[in-house]
Design a protein around this motif. Structure first.
Motif, PDB file in Angstrom:
ATOM      1  N   GLN A 108       8.021 -12.605  -1.440  1.00 17.44           N
ATOM      2  CA  GLN A 108       7.031 -12.700  -0.552  1.00 17.44           C
ATOM      3  C   GLN A 108       7.054 -11.595   0.386  1.00 17.44           C
ATOM      4  N   ARG A 109       8.009 -10.857   0.854  1.00 18.42           N
ATOM      5  CA  ARG A 109       8.118  -9.676   1.655  1.00 18.42           C
ATOM      6  C   ARG A 109       7.321  -8.788   0.977  1.00 18.42           C
ATOM      7  N   ILE A 110       7.594  -8.391  -0.545  1.00 23.33           N
ATOM      8  CA  ILE A 110       6.743  -7.430  -1.128  1.00 23.33           C
ATOM      9  C   ILE A 110       5.234  -7.625  -1.062  1.00 23.33           C
ATOM     10  N   HIS A 111       5.004  -8.837  -1.336  1.00 21.10           N
ATOM     11  CA  HIS A 111       3.664  -9.336  -1.348  1.00 21.10           C
ATOM     12  C   HIS A 111       3.045  -9.039  -0.205  1.00 21.10           C
ATOM     13  N   PHE A 112       3.841  -9.467   1.058  1.00 17.85           N
ATOM     14  CA  PHE A 112       3.108  -9.279   2.460  1.00 17.85           C
ATOM     15  C   PHE A 112       2.982  -7.899   2.533  1.00 17.85           C
ATOM     16  N   LEU A 113       3.760  -6.973   2.516  1.00 20.48           N
ATOM     17  CA  LEU A 113       3.729  -5.555   2.557  1.00 20.48           C
ATOM     18  C   LEU A 113       2.623  -5.083   1.556  1.00 20.48           C
ATOM     19  N   LYS A 114       2.547  -5.654   0.507  1.00 18.70           N
ATOM     20  CA  LYS A 114       1.310  -4.888  -0.353  1.00 18.70           C
ATOM     21  C   LYS A 114       0.007  -5.343   0.181  1.00 18.70           C
ATOM     22  N   ASN A 115      -0.097  -6.467   0.783  1.00 23.01           N
ATOM     23  CA  ASN A 115      -1.316  -6.966   1.432  1.00 23.01           C
ATOM     24  C   ASN A 115      -1.572  -6.189   2.730  1.00 23.01           C
ATOM     25  N   LEU A 116      -0.662  -5.927   3.326  1.00 22.50           N
ATOM     26  CA  LEU A 116      -0.971  -4.861   4.799  1.00 22.50           C
ATOM     27  C   LEU A 116      -1.350  -3.599   4.075  1.00 22.50           C
ATOM     28  N   SER A 117      -0.905  -3.011   3.039  1.00 25.12           N
ATOM     29  CA  SER A 117      -1.458  -1.871   2.492  1.00 25.12           C
ATOM     30  C   SER A 117      -2.764  -1.850   2.049  1.00 25.12           C
ATOM     31  N   MET A 118      -3.242  -2.751   1.418  1.00 22.21           N
ATOM     32  CA  MET A 118      -4.618  -2.817   0.876  1.00 22.21           C
ATOM     33  C   MET A 118      -5.728  -2.453   1.707  1.00 22.21           C
TER      34      MET A 118
END
Length: 137
Positions: A108-118
């Motif tokens: 979930q942290r990986i997906h959270f950070l990915k969404n922050l980078s998008m």
């Protein structure tokens, strides 16, 4: 406009097209995670009262804006809209601090950070306006 920008737009757009279409077709699997966010935003105008309808609406906006971005029609607006749709999705779907399992928390942290980078990638993929101004300076 550079060749890189023309090639770069369809790449992030594909995520939104696929994910948005899936949310429109099958909102039930996203509704449990979205419910707290929809409940918190339900007093705002335009936010559907039913969670599955809010998931469908967000998915439809993502799919349509993703198609527009990929086609380069209007890329600045479509990139900005897609960046905005990530806010409720990230808030609802990737609550890594609440995960009890360490593996789930990591994912979930990986997906959270990915969404922050998008949003950064989306805004960089958007071309300058007629006056040469970019969404990001």
């Amino acid at each position: 406009m550079t060749v890189v920008r023309v090639c770069a737009r369809p790449l992030p757009a594909s995520t939104f097209i696929a994910g948005g279409a899936d949310a429109v077709r099958r909102p039930e699997h996203l509704a449990p995670a979205a419910r707290p966010v929809v409940d918190a935003l339900s007093d705002l105008p335009g936010v559907p009262a039913r969670t599955v309808n809010a998931v469908r609406l967000n998915g439809g906006v993502q799919a349509a804006s993703g198609l527009l971005l990929a086609a380069g029609k209007p890329p600045r607006l479509s990139a900005a809209v897609l960046a905005c749709t990530l806010l409720p999705v990230t808030w609802a779907g990737h609550r890594f601090r609440e995960a009890e399992d360490e593996g789930e928390r990591t994912q979930q942290r990986i997906h959270f950070l990915k969404n922050l980078s998008m949003p950064g990638g989306l805004l960089m993929a958007a071309p300058a306006d007629e006056d040469g101004h970019h969404l990001l300076p």
